[in-house]
Design an enzyme around this catalytic site. Structure first.
Site, PDB file in Angstrom:
ATOM      1  N   GLU A  51     -42.431  -1.896 -56.923  1.00 56.46           N
ATOM      2  CA  GLU A  51     -43.080  -1.922 -58.223  1.00 56.46           C
ATOM      3  C   GLU A  51     -42.634  -0.499 -58.765  1.00 56.46           C
ATOM      4  O   GLU A  51     -42.406  -0.620 -60.118  1.00 56.46           O
ATOM      5  CB  GLU A  51     -44.720  -1.911 -58.113  1.00 56.46           C
ATOM      6  CG  GLU A  51     -45.102  -3.175 -58.188  1.00 56.46           C
ATOM      7  CD  GLU A  51     -46.535  -3.349 -58.565  1.00 56.46           C
ATOM      8  OE1 GLU A  51     -47.052  -2.865 -59.397  1.00 56.46           O
ATOM      9  OE2 GLU A  51     -47.295  -3.500 -57.614  1.00 56.46           O
TER      10      GLU A  51
ATOM     11  N   ASN B 251     -52.277  -9.037 -57.062  1.00 59.50           N
ATOM     12  CA  ASN B 251     -51.311  -9.520 -56.032  1.00 59.50           C
ATOM     13  C   ASN B 251     -51.559  -8.469 -55.013  1.00 59.50           C
ATOM     14  O   ASN B 251     -50.905  -7.538 -54.869  1.00 59.50           O
ATOM     15  CB  ASN B 251     -49.904  -9.591 -56.338  1.00 59.50           C
ATOM     16  CG  ASN B 251     -49.575 -10.677 -57.189  1.00 59.50           C
ATOM     17  OD1 ASN B 251     -49.229 -11.888 -56.770  1.00 59.50           O
ATOM     18  ND2 ASN B 251     -49.617 -10.676 -58.486  1.00 59.50           N
TER      19      ASN B 251
END
Ligand code: CDV
Length: 312
Positions: free
Chosen positions: A146, A196
């Site tokens: 990320e 998630n």
């Protein structure tokens, strides 16, 4: 029902493979929306990065890679998500959707939007706490990039909508007490959180068996300590060999769980909430104006890492 009562739903999603088309995913979202409508739900919350596989598990060297770009949305609604907006408007249901955002300036964010019952986007939040790493780390069973693929958001806005004050957060944000407190200082009564969460945590696998406990712990305490409802929504199950936490739930300002998912797949859970119950906490034990002591909390905004006392 009065204006302060709201029927809400968490629309948990099962795995979404790399090859799945966004249109096929949107069909699944609409199936859950239709189910919500049968039960007179007014607000449906979908997970983080709902439209695609959780692509930060893959290392891509080139930021202009075509497949990487395909995970992002330059417009919202996009041609693929337009049917979701239309159907929700037709049914008069609001929704919250997480997706990867590409701005006109070329910035990339992990984003969540709030859409009202008329199909209008009334709020947009960009993930503040980006977990994981920037570079390829081959020792891991899978990546968590990320920090390579997204820029961080810089605020926790709140909006007057759905008869109350609503804020949003995304996945890792839910583990930070600053998230809930920042939102609650903006008056949040309802916090919508998509996630998630891979169950295996490579930097410290001893946490794996606690994934469910930790997820509940932070959201329940965040709700209670700030007198808010929290809706936590997973994309769970085994996606491309990686098992992710399900356990979507709706939490009351008491910290108690009102509804929880029973499966690892597409599933709708519903709860009736009364936003006035937030006052029971916000006007008593957590009366911020009366009891908070920001002058004693300077370290919270003045530093990131710890500054321990000098060793003797
Ligand atoms: N998508 C996430 O933010 N996942 C993190 C993982 C890396 C721990 C989470 O906090 O659930």
């Amino acid at each position: 029902m009065t204006e302060r009562n709201l029927r809400v739903a968490a629309a948990q999603m099962g795995p979404i493979g790399k090859g799945a088309s966004k249109s096929a995913v949107v069909d699944r979202l609409i199936t859950l929306l239709n189910l919500a409508s049968e039960d007179n739900v007014e607000l449906v919350v979908y997970p983080e990065l709902t439209l695609t596989t959780f692509f930060p598990r893959w290392f891509v060297e080139n930021e202009n890679d075509i497949e990487l770009e395909s995970f992002f949305e330059a417009n919202m609604p996009s041609p693929e998500t337009e049917p979701l907006f239309s159907r929700a408007k037709e049914l008069g249901i609001g929704f919250c959707l997480g997706y990867a955002e590409l701005t006109k300036e070329g910035e990339r964010y992990n984003t969540q939007i709030l859409v009202d019952s008329h199909g209008e986007i009334v709020g947009k939040y960009r993930k503040v706490h980006l977990p994981g790493h920037e570079e390829h780390e081959p020792w891991r069973k899978f990546q968590h990039l990320e920090r390579r693929y997204f820029q961080a958001g810089d605020s926790f806005p709140t909006w007057r909508t759905f008869g109350g004050i609503v804020g949003m957060a995304i996945c890792n944000d839910r583990r930070w007490s600053e998230t809930y407190r920042s939102l609650a200082l903006g008056g949040a009564e309802l916090i919508l959180i998509g996630y998630n969460t891979p169950i295996h945590y490579a930097p410290d696998p001893s946490q794996d068996r606690l994934a469910s406990f930790h997820s509940r712990l932070v959201m329940q305490s965040g709700a209670y300590q700030n007198g808010c409802y929290v809706i936590g929504v997973a994309k769970g199950g085994i996606e491309e060999g990686v098992e992710s936490l399900s356990d979507s739930c709706i939490i009351s300002p008491s910290g108690e769980i009102l509804a929880e998912a029973k499966t690892d797949g597409d599933e709708l859970i519903i709860a009736d909430i009364d936003l006035d119950i937030c006052k029971n906490y916000k006007q008593t034990i957590f009366d911020f104006a009366r009891y908070r002591r920001p002058e004693a909390y300077k370290a919270i905004t003045n530093q990131t890492g710890t500054i321990p006392p000098e060793e003797l």
